[in-house]
Design a protein around this motif. Structure first.
Motif, PDB file in Angstrom:
ATOM      1  N   VAL A  39       0.841  -1.196   0.000  1.00  0.00           N
ATOM      2  CA  VAL A  39       0.000   0.000   0.000  1.00  0.00           C
ATOM      3  C   VAL A  39       0.876   1.244   0.000  1.00  0.00           C
ATOM      4  O   VAL A  39       1.852   1.326   0.755  1.00  0.00           O
ATOM      5  CB  VAL A  39      -0.928   0.019   1.234  1.00  0.00           C
ATOM      6  CG1 VAL A  39      -1.959   1.140   1.100  1.00  0.00           C
ATOM      7  CG2 VAL A  39      -1.631  -1.315   1.422  1.00  0.00           C
ATOM      8  N   CYS A  40       0.513   2.213  -0.839  1.00  0.00           N
ATOM      9  CA  CYS A  40       1.172   3.521  -0.889  1.00  0.00           C
ATOM     10  C   CYS A  40       0.232   4.550  -0.304  1.00  0.00           C
ATOM     11  O   CYS A  40      -0.928   4.667  -0.723  1.00  0.00           O
ATOM     12  CB  CYS A  40       1.522   3.866  -2.338  1.00  0.00           C
ATOM     13  SG  CYS A  40       2.135   5.564  -2.567  1.00  0.00           S
ATOM     14  N   LEU A  41       0.713   5.319   0.679  1.00  0.00           N
ATOM     15  CA  LEU A  41      -0.112   6.319   1.352  1.00  0.00           C
ATOM     16  C   LEU A  41       0.526   7.699   1.260  1.00  0.00           C
ATOM     17  O   LEU A  41       1.743   7.827   1.111  1.00  0.00           O
ATOM     18  CB  LEU A  41      -0.311   5.963   2.830  1.00  0.00           C
ATOM     19  CG  LEU A  41      -0.967   4.631   3.165  1.00  0.00           C
ATOM     20  CD1 LEU A  41       0.074   3.542   3.339  1.00  0.00           C
ATOM     21  CD2 LEU A  41      -1.810   4.734   4.424  1.00  0.00           C
ATOM     22  N   ASP A  42      -0.310   8.713   1.395  1.00  0.00           N
ATOM     23  CA  ASP A  42       0.148  10.097   1.471  1.00  0.00           C
ATOM     24  C   ASP A  42       0.620  10.380   2.885  1.00  0.00           C
ATOM     25  O   ASP A  42      -0.085  10.091   3.857  1.00  0.00           O
ATOM     26  CB  ASP A  42      -0.999  11.039   1.093  1.00  0.00           C
ATOM     27  CG  ASP A  42      -0.538  12.465   0.882  1.00  0.00           C
ATOM     28  OD1 ASP A  42      -0.062  13.085   1.860  1.00  0.00           O
ATOM     29  OD2 ASP A  42      -0.657  12.965  -0.245  1.00  0.00           O
ATOM     30  N   ARG A  43       1.821  10.933   3.014  1.00  0.00           N
ATOM     31  CA  ARG A  43       2.367  11.207   4.353  1.00  0.00           C
ATOM     32  C   ARG A  43       1.562  12.247   5.115  1.00  0.00           C
ATOM     33  O   ARG A  43       1.492  12.216   6.346  1.00  0.00           O
ATOM     34  CB  ARG A  43       3.809  11.710   4.240  1.00  0.00           C
ATOM     35  CG  ARG A  43       4.846  10.622   4.106  1.00  0.00           C
ATOM     36  CD  ARG A  43       6.231  11.222   4.055  1.00  0.00           C
ATOM     37  NE  ARG A  43       6.528  12.015   5.235  1.00  0.00           N
ATOM     38  CZ  ARG A  43       7.515  12.901   5.330  1.00  0.00           C
ATOM     39  NH1 ARG A  43       8.296  13.118   4.283  1.00  0.00           N
ATOM     40  NH2 ARG A  43       7.745  13.554   6.446  1.00  0.00           N
ATOM     41  N   ALA A  44       0.965  13.182   4.412  1.00  0.00           N
ATOM     42  CA  ALA A  44       0.304  14.305   5.080  1.00  0.00           C
ATOM     43  C   ALA A  44      -0.931  13.886   5.868  1.00  0.00           C
ATOM     44  O   ALA A  44      -1.134  14.322   7.001  1.00  0.00           O
ATOM     45  CB  ALA A  44      -0.069  15.375   4.052  1.00  0.00           C
ATOM     46  N   ASP A  45      -1.742  13.010   5.279  1.00  0.00           N
ATOM     47  CA  ASP A  45      -3.002  12.653   5.939  1.00  0.00           C
ATOM     48  C   ASP A  45      -3.293  11.160   5.945  1.00  0.00           C
ATOM     49  O   ASP A  45      -4.321  10.719   6.460  1.00  0.00           O
ATOM     50  CB  ASP A  45      -4.169  13.398   5.281  1.00  0.00           C
ATOM     51  CG  ASP A  45      -4.294  13.102   3.788  1.00  0.00           C
ATOM     52  OD1 ASP A  45      -3.589  12.208   3.288  1.00  0.00           O
ATOM     53  OD2 ASP A  45      -5.094  13.787   3.117  1.00  0.00           O
ATOM     54  N   GLY A  46      -2.403  10.348   5.344  1.00  0.00           N
ATOM     55  CA  GLY A  46      -2.595   8.909   5.342  1.00  0.00           C
ATOM     56  C   GLY A  46      -3.504   8.398   4.242  1.00  0.00           C
ATOM     57  O   GLY A  46      -3.759   7.186   4.167  1.00  0.00           O
ATOM     58  N   SER A  47      -4.003   9.253   3.383  1.00  0.00           N
ATOM     59  CA  SER A  47      -4.890   8.800   2.317  1.00  0.00           C
ATOM     60  C   SER A  47      -4.141   7.835   1.396  1.00  0.00           C
ATOM     61  O   SER A  47      -2.951   7.994   1.131  1.00  0.00           O
ATOM     62  CB  SER A  47      -5.422   9.983   1.506  1.00  0.00           C
ATOM     63  OG  SER A  47      -4.351  10.757   0.986  1.00  0.00           O
ATOM     64  N   ILE A  48      -4.862   6.826   0.913  1.00  0.00           N
ATOM     65  CA  ILE A  48      -4.243   5.790   0.087  1.00  0.00           C
ATOM     66  C   ILE A  48      -4.114   6.271  -1.353  1.00  0.00           C
ATOM     67  O   ILE A  48      -5.094   6.666  -1.981  1.00  0.00           O
ATOM     68  CB  ILE A  48      -5.062   4.487   0.161  1.00  0.00           C
ATOM     69  CG1 ILE A  48      -5.015   3.924   1.595  1.00  0.00           C
ATOM     70  CG2 ILE A  48      -4.520   3.448  -0.824  1.00  0.00           C
ATOM     71  CD1 ILE A  48      -5.842   2.674   1.807  1.00  0.00           C
ATOM     72  N   ARG A  49      -2.882   6.226  -1.874  1.00  0.00           N
ATOM     73  CA  ARG A  49      -2.623   6.607  -3.267  1.00  0.00           C
ATOM     74  C   ARG A  49      -2.886   5.419  -4.190  1.00  0.00           C
ATOM     75  O   ARG A  49      -3.478   5.565  -5.246  1.00  0.00           O
ATOM     76  CB  ARG A  49      -1.182   7.075  -3.421  1.00  0.00           C
ATOM     77  CG  ARG A  49      -0.820   8.349  -2.644  1.00  0.00           C
ATOM     78  CD  ARG A  49      -1.397   9.584  -3.300  1.00  0.00           C
ATOM     79  NE  ARG A  49      -0.894  10.806  -2.703  1.00  0.00           N
ATOM     80  CZ  ARG A  49       0.179  11.470  -3.140  1.00  0.00           C
ATOM     81  NH1 ARG A  49       0.881  11.003  -4.184  1.00  0.00           N
ATOM     82  NH2 ARG A  49       0.575  12.577  -2.553  1.00  0.00           N
ATOM     83  N   TRP A  50      -2.384   4.237  -3.818  1.00  0.00           N
ATOM     84  CA  TRP A  50      -2.661   3.013  -4.573  1.00  0.00           C
ATOM     85  C   TRP A  50      -2.391   1.801  -3.695  1.00  0.00           C
ATOM     86  O   TRP A  50      -1.731   1.908  -2.667  1.00  0.00           O
ATOM     87  CB  TRP A  50      -1.865   2.943  -5.876  1.00  0.00           C
ATOM     88  CG  TRP A  50      -0.361   3.025  -5.769  1.00  0.00           C
ATOM     89  CD1 TRP A  50       0.420   4.123  -5.960  1.00  0.00           C
ATOM     90  CD2 TRP A  50       0.551   1.956  -5.452  1.00  0.00           C
ATOM     91  NE1 TRP A  50       1.746   3.827  -5.784  1.00  0.00           N
ATOM     92  CE2 TRP A  50       1.867   2.495  -5.490  1.00  0.00           C
ATOM     93  CE3 TRP A  50       0.402   0.597  -5.175  1.00  0.00           C
ATOM     94  CZ2 TRP A  50       2.997   1.731  -5.226  1.00  0.00           C
ATOM     95  CZ3 TRP A  50       1.534  -0.167  -4.909  1.00  0.00           C
ATOM     96  CH2 TRP A  50       2.811   0.406  -4.941  1.00  0.00           C
ATOM     97  N   GLN A  51      -2.907   0.656  -4.132  1.00  0.00           N
ATOM     98  CA  GLN A  51      -2.758  -0.587  -3.382  1.00  0.00           C
ATOM     99  C   GLN A  51      -2.757  -1.758  -4.347  1.00  0.00           C
ATOM    100  O   GLN A  51      -3.532  -1.777  -5.296  1.00  0.00           O
ATOM    101  CB  GLN A  51      -3.902  -0.730  -2.372  1.00  0.00           C
ATOM    102  CG  GLN A  51      -3.834  -1.968  -1.496  1.00  0.00           C
ATOM    103  CD  GLN A  51      -4.774  -1.891  -0.305  1.00  0.00           C
ATOM    104  OE1 GLN A  51      -5.252  -0.808   0.047  1.00  0.00           O
ATOM    105  NE2 GLN A  51      -5.036  -3.019   0.325  1.00  0.00           N
ATOM    106  N   ARG A  52      -1.867  -2.725  -4.125  1.00  0.00           N
ATOM    107  CA  ARG A  52      -1.818  -3.946  -4.934  1.00  0.00           C
ATOM    108  C   ARG A  52      -1.887  -5.157  -4.008  1.00  0.00           C
ATOM    109  O   ARG A  52      -1.106  -5.271  -3.051  1.00  0.00           O
ATOM    110  CB  ARG A  52      -0.521  -4.017  -5.752  1.00  0.00           C
ATOM    111  CG  ARG A  52      -0.365  -2.967  -6.839  1.00  0.00           C
ATOM    112  CD  ARG A  52      -1.300  -3.186  -8.015  1.00  0.00           C
ATOM    113  NE  ARG A  52      -1.160  -4.488  -8.650  1.00  0.00           N
ATOM    114  CZ  ARG A  52      -0.352  -4.725  -9.698  1.00  0.00           C
ATOM    115  NH1 ARG A  52       0.402  -3.746 -10.188  1.00  0.00           N
ATOM    116  NH2 ARG A  52      -0.318  -5.926 -10.250  1.00  0.00           N
ATOM    117  N   GLU A  53      -2.798  -6.054  -4.300  1.00  0.00           N
ATOM    118  CA  GLU A  53      -2.932  -7.282  -3.520  1.00  0.00           C
ATOM    119  C   GLU A  53      -1.894  -8.302  -3.992  1.00  0.00           C
ATOM    120  O   GLU A  53      -1.650  -8.450  -5.195  1.00  0.00           O
ATOM    121  CB  GLU A  53      -4.336  -7.861  -3.676  1.00  0.00           C
ATOM    122  CG  GLU A  53      -5.452  -6.921  -3.242  1.00  0.00           C
ATOM    123  CD  GLU A  53      -5.416  -6.598  -1.765  1.00  0.00           C
ATOM    124  OE1 GLU A  53      -5.041  -7.494  -0.979  1.00  0.00           O
ATOM    125  OE2 GLU A  53      -5.766  -5.459  -1.404  1.00  0.00           O
TER     126      GLU A  53
END
Length: 424
Positions: A133-147
């Motif tokens: 999972v890739c998240l934004d450092r500022a608020d934790g919002s998910i940029r993308w995710q791969r299972e």
């Protein structure tokens, strides 16, 4: 006015002695368990270093922490799933929490494992149920995710994915452990696949397929850039340019859990596992055709050295770690020869030993929470001090971290912060 001048002078003296350093990923800047900070440990008294704060709300887990630009990042289990959390390093206040799974992952020793890898304005984690999972450092919002199911991912055994992703330039790498992707390289910006590496066929059926519990290291051994990873079928070298398997060293593999992150030193690779296995020094050599061969320089039996999951640190040609399956007895071994410089030593505390190095000292953390301060020397186990923090829960398996003149000890839902600089 005189007091102000003195205060400024004092601050300047302190800052000139201390070189602060971020800790952006698993085992620090170079993934070797070492910090370049100086001017430390002057505050360490008989009761250990002074406490700064104790934070709560990290969730349950064994992950360590990353520290970048005054913010701490880690992962933990909550009732609504496994999550990444951010904490203010000055106050210990939780800044945000972002779930990365829909529910709590179920496996033995429940809890998070992955230490976030921070890169620019993003961070990357692996959930213990198998996803990057890739998240934004500022608020934790998910940029993308791969299972990991995209590559038919699997673990060698039942304790959950434990990797901390490797960011290398424009790539992020992880280990699904599947037949359609043992290790994969993804575009760090959008998660698109660059290449997938598949394990070459082998007649050896004594080991297990799947990912181990280790994290990837970079090597340029034999003149070829490669990623070195410990998986179910042993230690492998994967060419960075295209994902081709260059070599595999099966002897260090066991059928229970292959865990320690390998040590890289030029053309040399040191690897170890527990459960009665052992350790080895390998030398990587060019095969003259763009490939690399791994030559065993020596092998240490389990009764000489077996590191379970506390990690190993290489300092001035000597390896410091814990040895013994579940014992974690402190030991020092010369890497070049495999000769034991000192140990195994009983030391204070008991159980597995994790460790961190800075400013000519080693901080060792035992399974029962006991912390020891050692002078890093191959002459003897020189213990300067030890203490046991006020809070301890279960097994203290989270690796210690030093950053910004502070020592961080994760203990499940809590994070303890200690000051290592006298007068700061």
């Amino acid at each position: 006015m005189k007091k102000i001048v003195l205060s400024i002078a004092t601050l300047f003296a302190i800052s000139s002695l201390v070189i602060a350093e971020d800790w952006p990923q698993w085992r620090g800047q170079a993934r070797d368990g070492k910090s370049s900070e100086t001017g430390l440990f002057s505050s360490w008294g008989e009761d250990g270093p002074p406490s700064v704060w104790t934070a709560e709300g990290l969730g349950e887990g064994y992950a360590s922490v990353s520290v970048v630009d005054g913010t701490i990042y880690t992962t933990g289990n909550f009732e609504d799933g496994q999550a990444v959390v951010a904490i203010d390093a000055n106050s210990g206040k939780r800044l945000w929490k972002q779930s990365v799974t829909k529910s709590e992952p179920k496996h033995s020793y429940e809890g998070s494992r992955s230490t976030p890898s921070v890169d620019g304005d993003r961070l990357y984690v692996v959930s213990s149920d198998g996803a990057i999972v890739c998240l934004d450092r500022a608020d934790g919002s998910i940029r993308w995710q791969r299972e990991f199911s995209d590559w038919k991912g699997k673990m060698m055994s039942s304790w959950g994915f434990s990797e901390s992703p490797l960011v290398d330039g424009e790539r992020v790498l992880c280990t699904p452990g599947g037949p359609q992707g043992l290790v994969v390289a993804l575009n760090k910006m959008d998660g698109e696949e660059i290449w997938r590496s598949q394990l070459e066929a082998s007649d050896d059926d004594s080991l297990k397929d799947g990912a181990g519990y280790s994290s990837i290291m970079i090597s340029n051994g034999g003149g070829v850039k490669q990623y070195v990873q410990l998986v179910g079928r042993g230690l492998v070298g994967i060419r960075a340019s295209d994902g081709k398997q260059l070599w595999r060293y099966a002897r260090v593999g066991n059928t229970t859990a292959n865990i320690p992150t390998p040590l890289i030193d030029g053309d040399q690779v040191f690897t170890s596992t527990a459960y009665g296995t052992g350790s080895a020094l390998l030398k990587l050599k060019s095969d003259g055709a763009g490939g690399v061969d791994a030559e065993e320089i020596y092998w240490l039996e389990a009764n000489q050295l077996q590191n379970k999951h506390g990690g190993m640190i290489l300092i001035d040609g000597h390896i410091y770690c814990g040895t013994g399956n579940g014992n974690g007895l402190p030991i020092c071994v010369e890497m070049k020869t495999g000769e034991i410089a000192w140990g195994p030593e009983r030391g204070k505390g008991k159980g597995e030993t994790s460790l961190v190095y800075a400013d000519d000292h080693i901080v060792m953390r035992r399974d029962d929470g006991t912390v020891m301060l050692l002078r890093a020397t191959p002459e003897k186990m020189d213990v300067l001090n030890s203490f046991k923090p006020a809070f301890q829960q279960g097994k203290s398996w989270s690796h210690p971290v030093i950053s910004g003149g502070r020592l961080y000890l994760r203990e499940q839902d809590k994070l303890m912060c200690f000051n290592l600089i006298k007068g700061a």
